[in-house]
Scaffold this motif. Structure first.
Motif, PDB file in Angstrom:
ATOM      1  N   UNK A 171       0.813  -1.219   0.000  1.00 58.88           N
ATOM      2  CA  UNK A 171       0.000   0.000   0.000  1.00 58.88           C
ATOM      3  C   UNK A 171       0.846   1.268   0.000  1.00 58.88           C
ATOM      4  N   UNK A 172       2.127   1.133   0.263  1.00 63.25           N
ATOM      5  CA  UNK A 172       3.014   2.296   0.316  1.00 63.25           C
ATOM      6  C   UNK A 172       4.255   2.051  -0.537  1.00 63.25           C
ATOM      7  N   UNK A 173       4.902   3.144  -0.914  1.00 63.76           N
ATOM      8  CA  UNK A 173       6.232   3.055  -1.507  1.00 63.76           C
ATOM      9  C   UNK A 173       7.245   3.510  -0.467  1.00 63.76           C
ATOM     10  N   UNK A 174       8.467   2.990  -0.592  1.00 66.77           N
ATOM     11  CA  UNK A 174       9.551   3.423   0.287  1.00 66.77           C
ATOM     12  C   UNK A 174      10.722   3.843  -0.575  1.00 66.77           C
ATOM     13  N   UNK A 175      11.233   5.037  -0.340  1.00 68.04           N
ATOM     14  CA  UNK A 175      12.365   5.549  -1.109  1.00 68.04           C
ATOM     15  C   UNK A 175      13.648   4.859  -0.639  1.00 68.04           C
ATOM     16  N   UNK A 176      14.400   4.307  -1.585  1.00 63.04           N
ATOM     17  CA  UNK A 176      15.623   3.575  -1.250  1.00 63.04           C
ATOM     18  C   UNK A 176      16.888   4.248  -1.767  1.00 63.04           C
ATOM     19  N   UNK A 177      16.760   5.181  -2.697  1.00 63.04           N
ATOM     20  CA  UNK A 177      17.908   5.938  -3.193  1.00 63.04           C
ATOM     21  C   UNK A 177      17.399   7.270  -3.718  1.00 63.04           C
ATOM     22  N   UNK A 178      18.236   8.287  -3.596  1.00 64.62           N
ATOM     23  CA  UNK A 178      17.778   9.620  -4.022  1.00 64.62           C
ATOM     24  C   UNK A 178      18.976  10.523  -4.262  1.00 64.62           C
ATOM     25  N   UNK A 179      18.856  11.380  -5.279  1.00 70.09           N
ATOM     26  CA  UNK A 179      19.850  12.416  -5.560  1.00 70.09           C
ATOM     27  C   UNK A 179      19.095  13.713  -5.773  1.00 70.09           C
TER      28      UNK A 179
END
Length: 541
Positions: free
Chosen positions: A414-422
């Motif tokens: 039901x959710x997304x989880x951020x695992x990498x970001x720039x």
């Protein structure tokens, strides 16, 4: 010209007795890759200069060539191994066939026993892991695929030693004398004392017992608390030589060495019987497609980069990729044909690899050896999808000047989880940190992920067009576009996006300007991901 290559050196990988026809730049390139591997995948350029003893200009040219091949990447003055380098180890493991045939049985046994199970092969007087099925515990097995361990400090070692000739025993004694604390085996803790004749006699006795019993035990030889029991997996051919060794590894807090022998050994033996039946009954695979146009690619790279690109190094490394599934033994002519290299070029590369112990001759053919795994595989075998994606996100952000992210579905779906970001430097930007969770259906990332798993009419267009665009639904003024990241089976396992303020681009401009960049980056991530995941488990983060 005969197919055999004779008189090409010792095969020890040392600097002595280098064959006259060996490719010096290839030897230097292998040295750089090995030093990066020993340093757990990262070294500065000056660190490589010190570790290899090569001139700085030589290190610069070698790393520039490896970067062009996608085998390393630069981060400032640091050099990092890249997942694409694993194609060399993948070529060996594919040619070996054992991981593809035996790993499912090892994984099933690990699940049944709730203990770590490993597969290992012999590498001269050491053992090298080719598969690991580990348990997630605070205290668990930390060895990696490709790690090299001294035979005398392991459970598989005495089993392999039952097949040693007198020359093998002498090489083992010479190594023990030259490296009494096992400092050259970076995967194990150094010895706290110098071994003596009693230690040598103990390994000889363990080998004799392994020959008589058909199994071997490691009772805290590597480090306190670690215990293991091993059984040989024999080839179906008439000689019944040991093809691999299966081991169950535990900790004394769960099993004593006696427990392993009385409780787990019978189950390990029955699994090995199934493995041996698999080896006997599975027909040889049809040869897979060889690499294409490698010689043309290296030539074009030389024209583009000039003297910074060492063509002999690149062409030498491509020789290892000629091996693979159904191509475990190749003649010189077959290597040349598979790579598109001139026969003389392929011959010199094979001479070099035989000297370094990376290929072994057998009559008219050559086979890759377990030592190929020493070229970056151990540190890269523990990589995650977020680590694979991070440099690609940085490149994408630098091109489009917008923040980019990678996300996966949560366990609930039901959710997304951020695992990498720039992030990009803007006065007004999207502020999200790694680990943040958002409702899946309200985000472009979530819709891309959900479209692969749910039969929802509203998601049908996302599935068919291959991207999702969310326009100010999660938050006023926020516009986002996302594309999928697929595993080797084609299943969507993650999503890549860029999010921006609606004032900077219209929805149409997001599609025309940003979507091609996102798609190209997703393809690059998938290429690295598929290479890394061929024989290893790559977790999301």
């Amino acid at each position: 010209m005969p197919e055999t290559i004779t008189g090409t050196g010792t095969g020890t990988g040392t600097d002595g007795n280098v064959p006259a026809e060996a490719v010096a730049p290839l030897i230097r390139g292998i040295a750089v890759l090995r030093e990066l591997t020993e340093a757990n995948g990262t070294l500065s350029l000056s660190g490589l200069e010190r570790a290899t003893g090569l001139a700085r200009s030589t290190v610069d040219r070698i790393t520039a060539t490896l970067a062009r091949m996608g085998y390393v990447r630069f981060d400032g003055r640091d050099v990092h191994l890249s997942p694409r380098l694993m194609e060399l180890g993948n070529a060996y493991l594919s040619a070996l066939r054992l991981p593809a045939l035996l790993s499912p049985h090892a994984d099933a046994l690990a699940d049944e026993l709730d203990e770590s199970v490993s597969l290992a092969v012999a590498d001269q007087d050491g053992i090298r892991f080719i598969h690991q099925a580990t348990r997630r515990r605070a205290m668990s097995l930390s060895f990696r695929i490709g790690d090299l361990l001294p035979a005398e400090r392991t459970a598989p070692g005495p089993l392999f030693a039952t097949e040693w000739a007198a020359a093998d025993w002498q090489r083992w004694r010479d190594r023990r004398a030259a490296d009494p604390r096992d400092l050259s085996f970076t995967a194990v803790p150094p010895r706290t004392h110098r071994p003596d004749a009693r230690d040598d006699d103990a390994f000889v006795r363990r080998t004799e017992e392994a020959s008589a019993n058909g199994w071997s035990l490691d009772d805290q030889l590597i480090e306190p608390g670690l215990v293991a029991i091993s059984v040989p997996i024999r080839t179906p051919e008439g000689d019944g030589r040991i093809a691999s060794v299966a081991s169950v590894v535990s900790h004394t807090s769960r099993h004593t060495a006696h427990d392993l022998r009385t409780t787990l050994l019978p189950r390990l033996r029955s699994t090995v019987e199934v493995m041996e039946r698999e080896l006997r009954d599975t027909p040889p695979p049809e040869p897979g497609p060889p690499p294409a146009d490698l010689a043309l690619w290296t030539g074009a790279s030389k024209q583009q980069l000039g003297r910074e690109f060492i063509e002999s190094l690149a062409r030498g490394l491509t020789v290892l990729t000629a091996f693979g599934e159904g191509r475990e033994e190749l003649t010189l002519t077959e290597v040349a044909r598979a790579t598109g290299l001139a026969r003389a070029t392929a011959r010199r590369a094979l001479i070099t690899y035989e000297h370094l112990g990376l290929v072994a001759p057998a009559g008219r053919t050559f086979t890759p050896t377990p030592r190929v795994l020493s070229l970056g595989f151990p540190p890269l075998s523990r990589t995650t999808l977020s680590e694979i994606a991070q440099p690609h996100l940085a490149d994408l952000t630098s091109r489009i000047h917008e923040s980019t992210s990678l996300a996966v579905l949560s366990d609930s779906g039901e959710e997304i989880q951020f695992t990498a970001r720039v992030t990009t430097a803007r006065v007004m930007s999207v502020h999200i940190t790694v680990g943040t969770r958002l409702p899946a259906y309200a985000t472009a990332l979530g819709r891309v992920l959900l479209a692969d798993t749910r039969d929802d009419g509203a998601l049908a267009s996302v599935r068919s067009q291959g991207y999702a665009l969310v326009d100010e639904e999660l938050e006023e003024g926020l516009r986002s576009i996302a594309v999928p990241i697929r595993d080797r089976s084609g299943r969507v396992v993650a999503a890549l996006n860029t999010a921006l303020h609606a004032s900077r681009r219209t929805p149409g401009e997001c599609v025309t300007d940003l979507l091609p960049e996102l798609t190209a980056t997703a393809t690059r991530i998938q290429t690295d991901f598929h290479t890394a995941a061929r024989f290893t488990h790559v977790p999301p983060s």
